[in-house]
Motif scaffolding. Structure first.
Motif, PDB file in Angstrom:
ATOM      1  N   ARG A   1      52.914  40.025  29.093  1.00  0.00           N
ATOM      2  CA  ARG A   1      53.746  40.306  29.782  1.00  0.00           C
ATOM      3  C   ARG A   1      53.675  39.085  31.080  1.00  0.00           C
ATOM      4  N   GLU A   2      52.296  38.308  31.077  1.00  0.00           N
ATOM      5  CA  GLU A   2      51.946  37.953  31.275  1.00  0.00           C
ATOM      6  C   GLU A   2      50.813  36.540  31.563  1.00  0.00           C
ATOM      7  N   THR A   3      50.886  35.608  31.535  1.00  0.00           N
ATOM      8  CA  THR A   3      51.081  33.943  31.480  1.00  0.00           C
ATOM      9  C   THR A   3      49.047  34.001  31.575  1.00  0.00           C
ATOM     10  N   LEU A   4      48.550  34.076  30.978  1.00  0.00           N
ATOM     11  CA  LEU A   4      46.992  34.219  31.187  1.00  0.00           C
ATOM     12  C   LEU A   4      46.306  32.622  30.576  1.00  0.00           C
ATOM     13  N   ASP A   5      45.458  32.545  31.566  1.00  0.00           N
ATOM     14  CA  ASP A   5      44.267  31.207  31.410  1.00  0.00           C
ATOM     15  C   ASP A   5      43.410  31.355  29.633  1.00  0.00           C
TER      16      ASP A   5
ATOM     17  N   ASP B   1      34.998  28.975  38.733  1.00  0.00           N
ATOM     18  CA  ASP B   1      35.969  28.111  37.708  1.00  0.00           C
ATOM     19  C   ASP B   1      37.056  29.120  37.150  1.00  0.00           C
ATOM     20  N   LEU B   2      36.217  30.803  36.968  1.00  0.00           N
ATOM     21  CA  LEU B   2      36.842  31.103  36.210  1.00  0.00           C
ATOM     22  C   LEU B   2      37.245  32.766  36.672  1.00  0.00           C
ATOM     23  N   VAL B   3      37.911  33.509  36.789  1.00  0.00           N
ATOM     24  CA  VAL B   3      37.820  34.602  37.419  1.00  0.00           C
ATOM     25  C   VAL B   3      38.590  35.392  37.134  1.00  0.00           C
ATOM     26  N   ALA B   4      37.900  36.927  35.718  1.00  0.00           N
ATOM     27  CA  ALA B   4      39.437  37.400  34.846  1.00  0.00           C
ATOM     28  C   ALA B   4      38.643  39.290  35.956  1.00  0.00           C
ATOM     29  N   VAL B   5      40.154  39.741  35.818  1.00  0.00           N
ATOM     30  CA  VAL B   5      40.124  41.242  36.009  1.00  0.00           C
ATOM     31  C   VAL B   5      39.267  42.014  34.384  1.00  0.00           C
ATOM     32  N   HIS B   6      38.587  42.396  35.052  1.00  0.00           N
ATOM     33  CA  HIS B   6      37.070  43.495  34.200  1.00  0.00           C
ATOM     34  C   HIS B   6      37.133  44.148  33.427  1.00  0.00           C
TER      35      HIS B   6
ATOM     36  N   LYS C   1      27.015  20.478  36.792  1.00  0.00           N
ATOM     37  CA  LYS C   1      27.478  21.065  35.503  1.00  0.00           C
ATOM     38  C   LYS C   1      27.865  22.529  35.158  1.00  0.00           C
ATOM     39  N   ILE C   2      28.014  23.495  35.748  1.00  0.00           N
ATOM     40  CA  ILE C   2      28.069  24.260  34.993  1.00  0.00           C
ATOM     41  C   ILE C   2      30.212  24.677  35.159  1.00  0.00           C
ATOM     42  N   PHE C   3      30.342  25.727  33.940  1.00  0.00           N
ATOM     43  CA  PHE C   3      31.361  26.459  34.330  1.00  0.00           C
ATOM     44  C   PHE C   3      31.567  28.133  33.764  1.00  0.00           C
ATOM     45  N   LEU C   4      32.151  28.441  35.384  1.00  0.00           N
ATOM     46  CA  LEU C   4      31.076  29.165  36.143  1.00  0.00           C
ATOM     47  C   LEU C   4      32.386  30.156  36.006  1.00  0.00           C
ATOM     48  N   ALA C   5      31.800  31.257  35.015  1.00  0.00           N
ATOM     49  CA  ALA C   5      33.060  32.688  35.093  1.00  0.00           C
ATOM     50  C   ALA C   5      32.353  33.840  35.152  1.00  0.00           C
ATOM     51  N   SER C   6      33.155  34.141  36.618  1.00  0.00           N
ATOM     52  CA  SER C   6      32.870  35.687  36.866  1.00  0.00           C
ATOM     53  C   SER C   6      33.824  36.607  36.915  1.00  0.00           C
ATOM     54  N   LYS C   7      33.732  37.971  37.205  1.00  0.00           N
ATOM     55  CA  LYS C   7      35.123  39.144  36.906  1.00  0.00           C
ATOM     56  C   LYS C   7      35.338  39.773  38.487  1.00  0.00           C
ATOM     57  N   VAL C   8      36.323  40.189  38.643  1.00  0.00           N
ATOM     58  CA  VAL C   8      36.440  41.321  39.621  1.00  0.00           C
ATOM     59  C   VAL C   8      36.434  43.303  39.201  1.00  0.00           C
TER      60      VAL C   8
ATOM     61  N   LYS D   1      42.916  26.836  45.079  1.00  0.00           N
ATOM     62  CA  LYS D   1      41.868  26.244  45.000  1.00  0.00           C
ATOM     63  C   LYS D   1      40.802  26.806  44.748  1.00  0.00           C
ATOM     64  N   ARG D   2      40.565  28.326  45.269  1.00  0.00           N
ATOM     65  CA  ARG D   2      39.322  29.000  45.092  1.00  0.00           C
ATOM     66  C   ARG D   2      38.440  29.170  43.662  1.00  0.00           C
ATOM     67  N   ILE D   3      39.834  29.134  43.048  1.00  0.00           N
ATOM     68  CA  ILE D   3      39.400  29.126  41.822  1.00  0.00           C
ATOM     69  C   ILE D   3      40.301  28.517  40.573  1.00  0.00           C
ATOM     70  N   ARG D   4      39.511  27.985  39.669  1.00  0.00           N
ATOM     71  CA  ARG D   4      40.671  27.137  39.032  1.00  0.00           C
ATOM     72  C   ARG D   4      41.268  27.779  37.245  1.00  0.00           C
ATOM     73  N   TYR D   5      41.114  29.293  37.310  1.00  0.00           N
ATOM     74  CA  TYR D   5      41.554  29.483  36.036  1.00  0.00           C
ATOM     75  C   TYR D   5      41.857  30.959  36.424  1.00  0.00           C
ATOM     76  N   VAL D   6      42.896  31.646  35.605  1.00  0.00           N
ATOM     77  CA  VAL D   6      42.632  33.406  35.494  1.00  0.00           C
ATOM     78  C   VAL D   6      42.100  34.132  34.053  1.00  0.00           C
ATOM     79  N   GLY D   7      42.044  34.760  33.927  1.00  0.00           N
ATOM     80  CA  GLY D   7      41.910  35.779  32.996  1.00  0.00           C
ATOM     81  C   GLY D   7      42.214  37.162  33.174  1.00  0.00           C
ATOM     82  N   VAL D   8      41.576  37.893  31.672  1.00  0.00           N
ATOM     83  CA  VAL D   8      41.376  38.890  31.398  1.00  0.00           C
ATOM     84  C   VAL D   8      40.560  39.837  30.481  1.00  0.00           C
ATOM     85  N   THR D   9      39.592  40.792  30.736  1.00  0.00           N
ATOM     86  CA  THR D   9      38.477  40.602  29.992  1.00  0.00           C
ATOM     87  C   THR D   9      38.705  42.534  29.275  1.00  0.00           C
ATOM     88  N   VAL D  10      38.136  42.894  27.877  1.00  0.00           N
ATOM     89  CA  VAL D  10      37.792  44.004  27.354  1.00  0.00           C
ATOM     90  C   VAL D  10      36.621  43.553  26.941  1.00  0.00           C
ATOM     91  N   TRP D  11      36.100  45.029  26.120  1.00  0.00           N
ATOM     92  CA  TRP D  11      34.441  44.852  25.503  1.00  0.00           C
ATOM     93  C   TRP D  11      34.502  45.776  24.070  1.00  0.00           C
TER      94      TRP D  11
END
Length: 301
Positions: free
Chosen positions: A183-187, A135-140, A103-110, A159-169
């Motif tokens: 320059r990149e295609t991101l989910d 579900d989602l792993v982003a470049v932290h 039931k969870i859309f799980l997101a983490s990072k590298v 198919k080990r992850i479903r979506y790719v992203g990047v993060t800032v804070w």
């Protein structure tokens, strides 16, 4: 959460009980992930700080209660990271409950460097959270962003992850984030955005809308900065027009009033905070004029 949140919730002018119960029965607002059309409930849980506890039953119990309340009310998105202390281990304990992971859309990072090290970090995250895929792993924080995106895209292809992203804070990362987005295609991207911290709305959020990128927003309460600013104040009339029953709902409805935002991820360590925060993803959202009123109010406190 700190005393400041409890104080402002208690001091806020709350809607009548019957109205609040009716409001809670409304479905959560859902928004699409542009790259696939998958719909997500418009409020998630962020695990930074709040879930960094010892992964033992008595410490995990209130957090498990919060997650179960979140799921029972229609929430799905939970965001974490290897760098959030024990948060992934704590989620592993929580997600072991029967039927909860599905039931969870799980997101983490590298957040490491080098192909092998990044893969090893990903595998550790799986082990810590006791899951087979994320579900989602982003470049932290855009760490080694080019090489890490290549690793994540390979994981996606397998198919080990479903979506790719990047993060800032932080605001000083927004220019670099914008360059990556161009320059990149991101989910997904994840970016800091709050009613008193609106820099991302100038170029990053419009760019995300143009590029078809989903947006998670972090620190929507400004690390409790906003709660301290409004402590002892009553909700303004615009909040009542929107059906806000508390300051957290006011702050979150402002963020969601920007149509580029997919999902804010406030920390929610208690079931009571889950109930309160999810109220922002029900009912009316502010239009442009109301958002301006909200900004004017906060800028003056």
């Amino acid at each position: 959460m700190p005393v400041s949140r409890r104080a402002v919730i208690a001091a806020a002018t709350l809607a009548p009980l019957a109205a609040r119960l009716g409001h809670a029965a409304e479905p959560l607002i859902r928004r699409p992930i542009p790259s696939t059309g998958e719909m997500l409930p418009a409020i998630g849980i962020g695990t930074s700080r709040r879930y960094e506890v010892e992964p033992v039953p008595d410490k995990v119990a209130p957090l498990k209660e919060a997650v179960q309340a979140f799921v029972s009310r229609g929430g799905t998105v939970i965001d974490t990271a290897p760098s959030y202390g024990t948060a992934e281990d704590v989620l592993g304990v929580i997600l072991a409950a029967a039927g909860l992971r599905e039931k969870i859309f799980l997101a983490s990072k590298v957040d490491t460097t080098g192909h092998d090290q990044t893969l090893a970090e990903f595998e550790r995250s799986l082990k810590r959270m006791r899951v087979d895929a994320i579900d989602l792993v982003a470049v932290h924080n855009l760490i080694d962003v080019n090489d890490n995106l290549a690793v994540l895209r390979d994981l996606k292809s397998r198919k080990r992850i479903r979506y790719v992203g990047v993060t800032v804070w932080r605001d000083d990362q927004l220019e670099a984030l914008e360059a990556v987005m161009k320059r990149e295609t991101l989910d997904f991207i994840q970016v800091n955005y709050a009613i008193d911290n609106r820099a991302a709305a100038e170029r990053v959020l419009p760019l995300a809308a143009d590029r078809g990128v989903a947006v998670m927003t972090n620190v929507p309460f400004g690390r409790d900065r906003l709660f301290k600013a409004v402590q002892g104040r009553e909700l303004p009339s615009v909040a009542k027009d929107l059906g806000c029953a508390s300051w957290p709902q006011f702050f979150l409805k402002y963020v969601l009033g920007n149509p580029a935002v997919t999902c804010p991820i406030p920390g929610m360590a208690k079931a009571a905070y889950v109930e309160d925060n999810l109220g922002a993803a029900r009912g009316k959202l502010p239009d442009a004029a109301q958002r301006k009123q909200m900004e004017t109010f906060i800028d003056a406190v």
